[in-house]
Design a protein around this motif. Structure first.
Motif, PDB file in Angstrom:
ATOM      1  N   ASP A 110       8.978  29.230 -28.425  1.00  0.00           N
ATOM      2  CA  ASP A 110       7.767  29.895 -28.893  1.00  0.00           C
ATOM      3  C   ASP A 110       6.835  29.040 -29.509  1.00  0.00           C
ATOM      4  OD1 ASP A 110       9.461  28.796 -31.027  1.00  0.00           O
ATOM      5  OD2 ASP A 110       8.984  30.658 -32.563  1.00  0.00           O
ATOM      6  N   TRP A 111       6.345  27.802 -28.680  1.00  0.00           N
ATOM      7  CA  TRP A 111       5.782  26.795 -29.241  1.00  0.00           C
ATOM      8  C   TRP A 111       4.018  27.090 -29.396  1.00  0.00           C
ATOM      9  CZ3 TRP A 111       8.121  22.958 -25.125  1.00  0.00           C
ATOM     10  CH2 TRP A 111       9.242  22.351 -25.266  1.00  0.00           C
ATOM     11  N   ASP A 112       3.600  28.021 -28.803  1.00  0.00           N
ATOM     12  CA  ASP A 112       2.286  28.328 -28.919  1.00  0.00           C
ATOM     13  C   ASP A 112       2.103  29.360 -30.100  1.00  0.00           C
ATOM     14  OD1 ASP A 112       1.436  26.787 -26.912  1.00  0.00           O
ATOM     15  OD2 ASP A 112       1.094  28.532 -25.423  1.00  0.00           O
ATOM     16  N   GLU A 113       3.069  30.391 -30.085  1.00  0.00           N
ATOM     17  CA  GLU A 113       2.927  31.349 -31.411  1.00  0.00           C
ATOM     18  C   GLU A 113       4.254  31.777 -31.806  1.00  0.00           C
ATOM     19  OE1 GLU A 113       1.154  35.532 -32.379  1.00  0.00           O
ATOM     20  OE2 GLU A 113       0.630  34.663 -30.121  1.00  0.00           O
ATOM     21  N   ALA A 114       4.502  31.618 -32.820  1.00  0.00           N
ATOM     22  CA  ALA A 114       5.869  31.775 -33.582  1.00  0.00           C
ATOM     23  C   ALA A 114       6.561  32.960 -33.266  1.00  0.00           C
ATOM     24  CB  ALA A 114       5.951  31.609 -35.115  1.00  0.00           C
ATOM     25  N   PHE A 115       7.835  33.166 -32.839  1.00  0.00           N
ATOM     26  CA  PHE A 115       8.367  34.530 -32.455  1.00  0.00           C
ATOM     27  C   PHE A 115       7.860  35.060 -31.113  1.00  0.00           C
ATOM     28  CE2 PHE A 115       8.932  34.077 -37.075  1.00  0.00           C
ATOM     29  CZ  PHE A 115      10.150  33.947 -37.031  1.00  0.00           C
ATOM     30  N   HIS A 116       6.926  34.487 -30.460  1.00  0.00           N
ATOM     31  CA  HIS A 116       6.544  34.905 -29.058  1.00  0.00           C
ATOM     32  C   HIS A 116       6.959  34.067 -28.172  1.00  0.00           C
ATOM     33  CE1 HIS A 116       4.137  37.457 -31.834  1.00  0.00           C
ATOM     34  NE2 HIS A 116       3.747  38.056 -30.906  1.00  0.00           N
ATOM     35  N   GLU A 117       7.995  33.950 -27.622  1.00  0.00           N
ATOM     36  CA  GLU A 117       8.627  33.177 -26.596  1.00  0.00           C
ATOM     37  C   GLU A 117       7.882  33.287 -25.247  1.00  0.00           C
ATOM     38  OE1 GLU A 117      10.384  34.714 -28.587  1.00  0.00           O
ATOM     39  OE2 GLU A 117      11.944  33.617 -29.529  1.00  0.00           O
ATOM     40  N   GLN A 118       7.649  32.039 -24.492  1.00  0.00           N
ATOM     41  CA  GLN A 118       7.072  32.012 -23.167  1.00  0.00           C
ATOM     42  C   GLN A 118       8.209  31.094 -22.379  1.00  0.00           C
ATOM     43  OE1 GLN A 118       4.761  33.989 -21.878  1.00  0.00           O
ATOM     44  NE2 GLN A 118       4.411  34.512 -24.033  1.00  0.00           N
ATOM     45  N   LEU A 119       8.097  31.059 -20.974  1.00  0.00           N
ATOM     46  CA  LEU A 119       8.945  30.229 -20.180  1.00  0.00           C
ATOM     47  C   LEU A 119       8.248  28.644 -20.080  1.00  0.00           C
ATOM     48  CD1 LEU A 119      10.282  32.856 -17.649  1.00  0.00           C
ATOM     49  CD2 LEU A 119      11.120  32.310 -19.937  1.00  0.00           C
ATOM     50  N   TYR A 120       9.078  27.593 -20.080  1.00  0.00           N
ATOM     51  CA  TYR A 120       8.532  26.321 -19.873  1.00  0.00           C
ATOM     52  C   TYR A 120       9.661  25.665 -19.123  1.00  0.00           C
ATOM     53  CZ  TYR A 120       5.602  26.602 -24.036  1.00  0.00           C
ATOM     54  OH  TYR A 120       4.449  27.070 -24.784  1.00  0.00           O
ATOM     55  N   VAL A 121       9.277  24.643 -18.230  1.00  0.00           N
ATOM     56  CA  VAL A 121      10.152  23.857 -17.464  1.00  0.00           C
ATOM     57  C   VAL A 121       9.911  22.476 -17.895  1.00  0.00           C
ATOM     58  CG1 VAL A 121       8.433  23.457 -15.407  1.00  0.00           C
ATOM     59  CG2 VAL A 121      10.796  23.478 -14.947  1.00  0.00           C
ATOM     60  N   ILE A 122      11.032  21.668 -17.556  1.00  0.00           N
ATOM     61  CA  ILE A 122      10.984  20.131 -17.980  1.00  0.00           C
ATOM     62  C   ILE A 122      12.022  19.538 -16.946  1.00  0.00           C
ATOM     63  CG2 ILE A 122      12.989  20.394 -19.742  1.00  0.00           C
ATOM     64  CD1 ILE A 122      11.605  18.318 -21.498  1.00  0.00           C
ATOM     65  N   ASP A 123      11.650  18.259 -16.538  1.00  0.00           N
ATOM     66  CA  ASP A 123      12.366  17.472 -15.725  1.00  0.00           C
ATOM     67  C   ASP A 123      13.818  17.319 -16.573  1.00  0.00           C
ATOM     68  OD1 ASP A 123      10.400  17.304 -14.064  1.00  0.00           O
ATOM     69  OD2 ASP A 123      10.008  15.252 -14.470  1.00  0.00           O
ATOM     70  N   ALA A 124      14.625  17.262 -15.830  1.00  0.00           N
ATOM     71  CA  ALA A 124      16.176  17.162 -16.133  1.00  0.00           C
ATOM     72  C   ALA A 124      16.417  15.868 -16.826  1.00  0.00           C
ATOM     73  CB  ALA A 124      17.129  17.288 -15.035  1.00  0.00           C
ATOM     74  N   ASP A 125      15.497  15.057 -16.664  1.00  0.00           N
ATOM     75  CA  ASP A 125      15.622  13.734 -17.347  1.00  0.00           C
ATOM     76  C   ASP A 125      14.665  13.472 -18.741  1.00  0.00           C
ATOM     77  OD1 ASP A 125      17.414  12.570 -15.558  1.00  0.00           O
ATOM     78  OD2 ASP A 125      15.880  11.720 -14.347  1.00  0.00           O
ATOM     79  N   GLY A 126      14.115  14.794 -18.849  1.00  0.00           N
ATOM     80  CA  GLY A 126      13.167  14.750 -20.186  1.00  0.00           C
ATOM     81  C   GLY A 126      11.651  14.373 -19.579  1.00  0.00           C
ATOM     82  N   GLY A 127      10.875  14.656 -20.760  1.00  0.00           N
ATOM     83  CA  GLY A 127       9.444  14.312 -20.556  1.00  0.00           C
ATOM     84  C   GLY A 127       8.584  15.419 -20.942  1.00  0.00           C
ATOM     85  N   GLU A 128       7.545  15.679 -20.409  1.00  0.00           N
ATOM     86  CA  GLU A 128       6.488  16.764 -20.888  1.00  0.00           C
ATOM     87  C   GLU A 128       6.781  17.987 -20.230  1.00  0.00           C
ATOM     88  OE1 GLU A 128       3.255  17.532 -23.344  1.00  0.00           O
ATOM     89  OE2 GLU A 128       4.211  15.994 -23.105  1.00  0.00           O
ATOM     90  N   ALA A 129       6.988  19.122 -21.277  1.00  0.00           N
ATOM     91  CA  ALA A 129       7.223  20.411 -20.813  1.00  0.00           C
ATOM     92  C   ALA A 129       6.134  21.176 -20.042  1.00  0.00           C
ATOM     93  CB  ALA A 129       8.033  21.264 -21.606  1.00  0.00           C
ATOM     94  N   GLU A 130       6.335  21.887 -19.161  1.00  0.00           N
ATOM     95  CA  GLU A 130       5.039  22.552 -18.390  1.00  0.00           C
ATOM     96  C   GLU A 130       5.155  24.089 -18.542  1.00  0.00           C
ATOM     97  OE1 GLU A 130       2.865  23.002 -14.199  1.00  0.00           O
ATOM     98  OE2 GLU A 130       4.990  22.381 -14.198  1.00  0.00           O
ATOM     99  N   LYS A 131       4.206  24.660 -19.123  1.00  0.00           N
ATOM    100  CA  LYS A 131       4.388  26.002 -19.432  1.00  0.00           C
ATOM    101  C   LYS A 131       4.207  26.883 -18.324  1.00  0.00           C
ATOM    102  CE  LYS A 131       2.359  29.647 -22.576  1.00  0.00           C
ATOM    103  NZ  LYS A 131       1.283  29.965 -23.492  1.00  0.00           N
ATOM    104  N   LEU A 132       5.131  28.207 -18.154  1.00  0.00           N
ATOM    105  CA  LEU A 132       5.295  28.769 -16.782  1.00  0.00           C
ATOM    106  C   LEU A 132       4.475  30.152 -17.092  1.00  0.00           C
ATOM    107  CD1 LEU A 132       8.689  28.365 -15.090  1.00  0.00           C
ATOM    108  CD2 LEU A 132       6.276  27.030 -14.609  1.00  0.00           C
ATOM    109  N   THR A 133       4.683  30.687 -18.282  1.00  0.00           N
ATOM    110  CA  THR A 133       4.234  32.321 -18.471  1.00  0.00           C
ATOM    111  C   THR A 133       3.135  32.178 -19.467  1.00  0.00           C
ATOM    112  OG1 THR A 133       5.814  32.722 -19.944  1.00  0.00           O
ATOM    113  CG2 THR A 133       6.157  33.150 -17.630  1.00  0.00           C
ATOM    114  N   ASN A 134       2.425  33.476 -19.492  1.00  0.00           N
ATOM    115  CA  ASN A 134       1.731  33.936 -20.601  1.00  0.00           C
ATOM    116  C   ASN A 134       1.503  35.349 -20.661  1.00  0.00           C
ATOM    117  OD1 ASN A 134      -0.061  33.736 -22.539  1.00  0.00           O
ATOM    118  ND2 ASN A 134      -1.916  33.223 -21.522  1.00  0.00           N
ATOM    119  N   VAL A 135       2.748  35.749 -20.944  1.00  0.00           N
ATOM    120  CA  VAL A 135       2.944  37.332 -21.029  1.00  0.00           C
ATOM    121  C   VAL A 135       3.331  37.386 -22.497  1.00  0.00           C
ATOM    122  CG1 VAL A 135       3.760  37.445 -18.267  1.00  0.00           C
ATOM    123  CG2 VAL A 135       5.344  37.032 -20.574  1.00  0.00           C
TER     124      VAL A 135
END
Length: 524
Positions: A281-306
Motif C-alpha cells: 500500500d505504498w501509494d495510499e494507506a490500506f489500498h494495496e496494489q501489486l508490485y514486482v521486484i527483482d529477486a536480488d532486490g532493487g527498484e520495485a515496479e508497480k503492476l496494478t492500479n485497481v
C-alpha cells in the motif's frame, strides 16, 4: 753482344722468380671492443641488484664480443682498483652489438652501498676499458607489512564484505604481488593457517596505503566465520598474519523497506526465479496494489492500479498472475482475477461469489489450467471457509472441502493434492486433501496454530508459518509432516511464503511494528 749484355739481367729476374717463397701472415687482432657506456641499475627493491646495458661489438661496435667481466666493489674507485674488485658475471655470453643485456647479482653479494662496472673482451682477449660506474644500495629484503585494519563492511546470508589498507611489497613501500585471504569456522592463528580455506578471486594488490575491498561469497547461512590475510611480494616473502575479523552470516535478507502500515506482504517467486510479485500500500494507506521486484532486490515496479489487489500468484508459465481483486472494496466485493504479467494489464474475473463471500489465496494447478481458492463467508453466526477449484478461464467453481476456517492453501507440484491450514480438528493445523476429493490427511497437531502451507518445488517438503515460538515464524517439514525445523526467528510475524524455483530459498512477508516487508531466507 746484345745477348751477353742482357743475360745478367735475365738471370737475375729468373733467379728472383724462382727463389724460396716467404710464408704469408695475418695481421694480429689488436682492436678491443668498445667500452659499455650505458650501464645502469634497473632494480634493487627486493634486496637483489639487477643491472642492464647495451652490448658493444668485437672490434669497437662491430661484430659480437666474446665475454664480459662484471665486477663490484665497496670502493668507489673501482676502475683504478679493478684487479681487487669482485667478479660476479661468470658464464655471461654477450649479445650481438646493440643487443639488450641484463644481469642480476647473486644475493651472496649482500646489501649496502656498492659500485658496479664491467669490461668487454673479444676472442683474442682484447679487453675494453672499464665501463661507466653505477652505484647501488640494496636494502635487505623486507616482507610486506602486516595488515592491521582488516574489517567488515557488509554481511548477507552468504557473503561477507571486507576492507583493509594495502601494505606494500617492501614493508609499506611499493606494491605487493598477491593476497592470500582465508576463512575458517575457528579462530585463525599461525598454527592453523594452512588448514583455513583460501578465498578465490581476490584481486591483485594496489600500491601501499591504498584502500582495498573484497567480498567473500558462497558462505553458509547463519554461521560464524573468521577471516585473516597475508600479502606476498615478488621475492616470495609473506607478510605476518593480519588481524582476524569475525562475521556471522544472516538468516535472511530484506528486499523492501516500507515506511508505514501496512507495507509490503504476500510475495510469490516467479517460475524463472528472476522476479518476485507482492502486494503493498505504498501509494495510499490500506489500498494495496501489486508490485514486482527483482529477486536480488532493487527498484520495485508497480503492476496494478485497481481498487484493491491482494495475494498475487504467478501462473506456472510465468505469463499471468492470479490475485484477489476488489473493484468495490467499500461494499466488500472480493473476487479472483487473472491478468497478464505486465504493468497495468486489464484483469479478468474468473471467480466471484458476490458480497456474501470474500475470496482469497488463489493457487494455480501445475498445468496452469485451474485455480484453487478459499471462499470465506461474511454473514451468519459462524464464519466458515470453503475450498473451491475453478477453470483459469472462469466458469462454474467446484467445491472441494470446507466448513471450517482456512488459512492458506497450495497445490502440490504433482497436481494430486492441495495443502491447507484449517481448524477442522479443533486447532489450526496443516492438512492435505486429494484434488479428486475424499478424506483429508492431517500433517501437524501442535497446540500452537500452523498456517499458510506451501509445497517445495520438488514436492518433498512443506514450508509453513507456526506460532510455536510465541509469534509466527517459518518452519519446514517433510511432505509427510516429519522432521520439522524452524528457519526464521524473531519478534516479527512471518508468513505468506513462497519457494524459489530451485528450492534453496523462501521469500516471505514479515510484519513488525505494524509494518510489513518482503524478506528472503535460505533453507539449505
Amino acid at each position: 753482344m746484345r745477348l751477353a749484355a742482357l743475360l745478367p739481367i735475365g738471370l737475375s729476374l729468373l733467379f728472383a722468380s724462382c727463389g724460396d717463397e716467404k710464408p704469408k701472415t695475418t695481421a694480429p687482432d689488436l682492436a678491443p671492443p668498445a667500452p659499455v657506456d650505458d650501464l645502469r641499475v634497473i632494480s634493487q627493491d627486493d634486496g637483489r641488484v639487477t643491472v642492464a646495458w647495451s652490448a658493444t661489438g668485437d672490434n669497437g661496435q662491430d661484430g659480437r664480443a666474446a665475454q664480459y667481466d662484471l665486477r663490484y666493489s665497496r670502493n668507489p674507485d673501482i676502475a683504478a682498483r679493478w684487479d681487487s674488485a669482485l667478479v660476479v658475471s661468470v658464464g655471461l655470453v654477450p649479445q650481438p652489438s646493440g643487443g639488450a643485456e641484463s644481469f642480476s647479482l647473486p644475493q651472496s653479494v649482500g646489501t649496502g652501498l656498492m659500485f658496479i662496472a664491467l669490461r668487454v673482451a673479444d676472442e683474442a682477449l682484447n679487453w675494453s676499458t672499464v665501463s661507466n660506474v653505477v652505484t647501488a644500495n640494496p636494502r635487505p629484503d623486507r616482507p610486506p607489512n602486516k595488515v592491521t585494519d582488516l574489517r567488515l563492511s557488509g554481511v548477507t546470508e552468504t557473503t561477507v564484505a571486507l576492507e583493509w589498507t594495502a601494505p606494500g611489497s617492501d614493508g609499506s613501500d611499493g606494491t605487493a604481488t598477491s593476497y592470500d585471504l582465508r576463512f575458517s569456522l575457528s579462530e585463525i592463528t599461525e598454527e592453523n593457517w594452512a588448514t583455513a580455506t583460501p578465498a578465490t578471486g581476490v584481486p591483485r594488490p594496489r600500491s601501499g596505503g591504498t584502500a582495498e575491498a573484497f567480498t567473500v561469497t558462497g558462505l553458509e547461512r547463519v554461521q560464524i566465520f573468521f577471516f585473516a590475510l597475508r600479502a606476498l611480494d615478488s621475492a616470495g616473502s609473506l607478510s605476518p598474519l593480519s588481524n582476524t575479523v569475525t562475521a556471522t552470516t544472516l538468516t535472511a535478507r530484506r528486499l523492501t523497506t516500507s515506511a508505514r502500515t501496512v507495507g509490503a506482504l504476500a510475495p510469490d517467486w516467479s517460475p524463472d526465479g528472476e522476479r518476485i510479485v507482492f502486494q503493498a500500500d505504498w501509494d495510499e494507506a490500506f489500498h494495496e496494489q501489486l508490485y514486482v521486484i527483482d529477486a536480488d532486490g532493487g527498484e520495485a515496479e508497480k503492476l496494478t492500479n485497481v481498487g484493491l489487489a491482494w495475494y498475487p500468484r504467478w501462473s506456472p508459465d510465468g505469463q499471468r498472475i492470479a490475485f484477489v481483486l476488489s473493484r468495490d472494496w467499500e461494499k466488500g466485493l472480493y473476487e479472483i482475477a487473472v491478468m497478464d504479467a505486465v504493468p497495468f494489464a486489464s484483469p479478468t474475473v474468473v471467480a466471484s461469489h458476490g458480497l456474501d463471500y470474500a475470496l482469497t489465496t488463489p493457487t494455480w494447478s501445475p498445468d496452469g489450467t485451474r485455480i484453487a481458492y478459499v471462499a470465506n463467508t461474511r454473514t451468519g453466526p459462524v464464519r466458515t471457509s470453503d475450498l473451491y477449484i475453478v477453470s483459469a478461464q472462469g466458469g462454474a467453481p467446484e467445491r472441494l472441502a470446507g466448513g471450517w476456517s482456512i488459512l492458506g492453501i497450495d497445490w502440490s507440484p504433482d497436481g494430486s493434492k492441495i495443502a491447507y491450514a484449517s481448524n477442522q480438528g479443533g486447532n489450526m493445523d496443516i492438512w492435505t486433501v486429494s484434488v479428486g476429493g475424499g478424506t483429508s490427511e492431517q500433517l501437524t497437531s501442535d497446540v500452537a496454530q500452523d498456517a499458510t502451507p506451501v509445497w517445495s518445488p520438488d514436492g518433498t517438503k512443506i514450508v509453513y508459518a507456526s506460532y510455536r515460538g510465541g509469534n509466527y515464524d517459518l518452519w519446514i517439514m517433510t511432505a509427510a509432516g516429519e522432521e520439522r525445523r524452524q528457519i526464521t526467528r524473531g519478534v516479527a510475524q512471518d508468513g505468506d511464503e513462497s519457494w524459489s524455483p530451485d528450492g534453496r530459498f523462501v521469500v516471505y512477508g514479515s510484519f513488525a511494528n505494524e509494518i510489513g516487508d518482503i524478506w528472503v531466507v535460505g533453507v539449505e
